[in-house]
Design an enzyme around this catalytic site. Structure first.
Site, PDB file in Angstrom:
ATOM      1  NE  ARG A  22      26.419  32.217 -37.886  1.00 58.12           N
ATOM      2  CZ  ARG A  22      27.831  32.176 -37.703  1.00 58.12           C
ATOM      3  NH1 ARG A  22      28.907  32.837 -37.286  1.00 58.12           N
ATOM      4  NH2 ARG A  22      28.604  30.859 -38.529  1.00 58.12           N
TER       5      ARG A  22
ATOM      6  CB  THR B 256      28.319  17.218 -39.768  1.00 61.54           C
ATOM      7  OG1 THR B 256      29.819  17.926 -39.414  1.00 61.54           O
ATOM      8  CG2 THR B 256      27.712  16.404 -38.513  1.00 61.54           C
TER       9      THR B 256
ATOM     10  CG  ASN C 283      23.907  21.912 -33.013  1.00 65.16           C
ATOM     11  OD1 ASN C 283      24.674  20.505 -33.254  1.00 65.16           O
ATOM     12  ND2 ASN C 283      23.017  22.326 -33.976  1.00 65.16           N
TER      13      ASN C 283
ATOM     14  CE1 TYR D 134      33.935  23.301 -31.935  1.00 61.79           C
ATOM     15  CE2 TYR D 134      35.320  21.838 -30.895  1.00 61.79           C
ATOM     16  CZ  TYR D 134      34.631  21.273 -31.762  1.00 61.79           C
ATOM     17  OH  TYR D 134      33.438  20.613 -31.629  1.00 61.79           O
TER      18      TYR D 134
END
Length: 306
Positions: free
Chosen positions: A27, A179, A79, A144
């Protein structure tokens, strides 16, 4: 999708290492440009475009541009994701809708955009990055979890329906990974305390998985056309235990919830506690720097990068 940072960027690196031509989206233009520079430096042949996967028109345009550049889409990796952390009483309907828009409808939009050409060729691979949160609903992660539960249902149903058309669908359910994405969570309720427990889970080595190893496993699962792969030992154990004892799992998570922050708890950790949390989350911050996850406010000034 979501290929400009974190796991998405690592997956792009691994696909490139194995000779794939790539199209990635994200984005934010600046984050995407850094990812494109990173991948080009590694010799990747690629294309990148900003895209909000919750917008069907933007996704259609991305797939059209990618097909125009490379001729076809052989592999789609859904993803893109967002995470809101906090107790359900602090969540709004909009939080749930936004989670569904990005993670369920985003996967739906990308899949339906590439599906016609895959069906015409009778070949293709779709990889859906869900979560252990798609197997077990965890307190303080309800939007989520709801979106990931919907995504895993979509993924498993697609595999069953599309097998006769030569299209393979793989469901990936990662546990916690290092990550650096914890720096981008949307915090609700008692924000500092929510950030504390979530960053610990996303950084500690015995709980979280090295993200580069996760990316290699995901690409391997896609290559082999596996139905499902659950990443990390804790996630595998939790999924299996929940499958056998769903009621007991829910009760145990209820006990765990007693140790999670309430809106009435102290909003700020003490100085010594903050130093300890900083030390314990070092690996997570290092991952954020390596995988393009650092928010602009955390980026070093020019000339100070290491």
């Amino acid at each position: 999708t979501g290929g400009s940072r974190g796991l998405g960027l690592l997956l792009a690196r691994e696909f490139a290492r194995q000779g794939s031509r790539l199209a990635i989206c994200g984005r934010d233009r600046e984050t995407l440009d850094r990812a494109l520079a990173d991948l080009r430096a590694r010799g990747a042949e690629l294309f990148g475009q900003t895209c909000d996967v919750s917008d069907p028109a933007q996704v259609e345009d991305l797939v059209r541009a990618t097909t125009g550049r490379f001729g076809r889409v052989d592999v789609l990796v859904n993803n893109a994701g967002i995470i809101q952390v906090g107790p359900v009483r602090s969540m709004t309907r909009e939080d749930f809708e936004r989670a569904m828009d990005v993670m369920f409808w985003g996967a739906y939009n990308a899949t339906t955009a590439v599906l016609p050409q895959m069906l015409e060729r009778r070949s293709g691979r779709i990889v859906n990055i869900t979560s252990i949160g798609a197997k077990v609903s965890v307190p303080h992660l309800l939007p989520y979890g709801c979106a990931k539960f919907a995504m895993i249902a979509f993924s498993e149903g697609l595999r069953a329906e599309l097998a006769r058309d030569g299209i393979t669908v793989t469901t990936i359910a990662p546990g916690l990974m290092r990550t650096g994405s914890h720096l981008h969570v949307v915090l609700k309720g008692n924000g500092p305390r929510e950030e504390e427990w979530f960053s610990l889970g996303a950084s500690l080595p015995l709980i979280s998985m090295d993200a580069e190893r996760a990316a290699r496993q995901i690409v391997e699962a896609a290559r082999r056309g596996e139905a499902e792969r659950i990443l990390t030992i804790p996630a595998n154990l939790l999924a299996r235990f929940h499958g056998l004892f769903p009621g007991t799992t829910a009760n145990l998570l209820g006990l765990a919830n007693l140790f999670l922050p309430s809106e009435r708890s102290s909003s700020r950790p003490g100085r010594a506690e903050s130093r300890l949390v900083d030390a314990l989350t070092t690996l997570g911050r290092r991952a954020a720097q390596r995988y393009n996850e650092l928010p602009e406010s955390h980026r070093p000034s020019p000339g100070t990068e290491r």
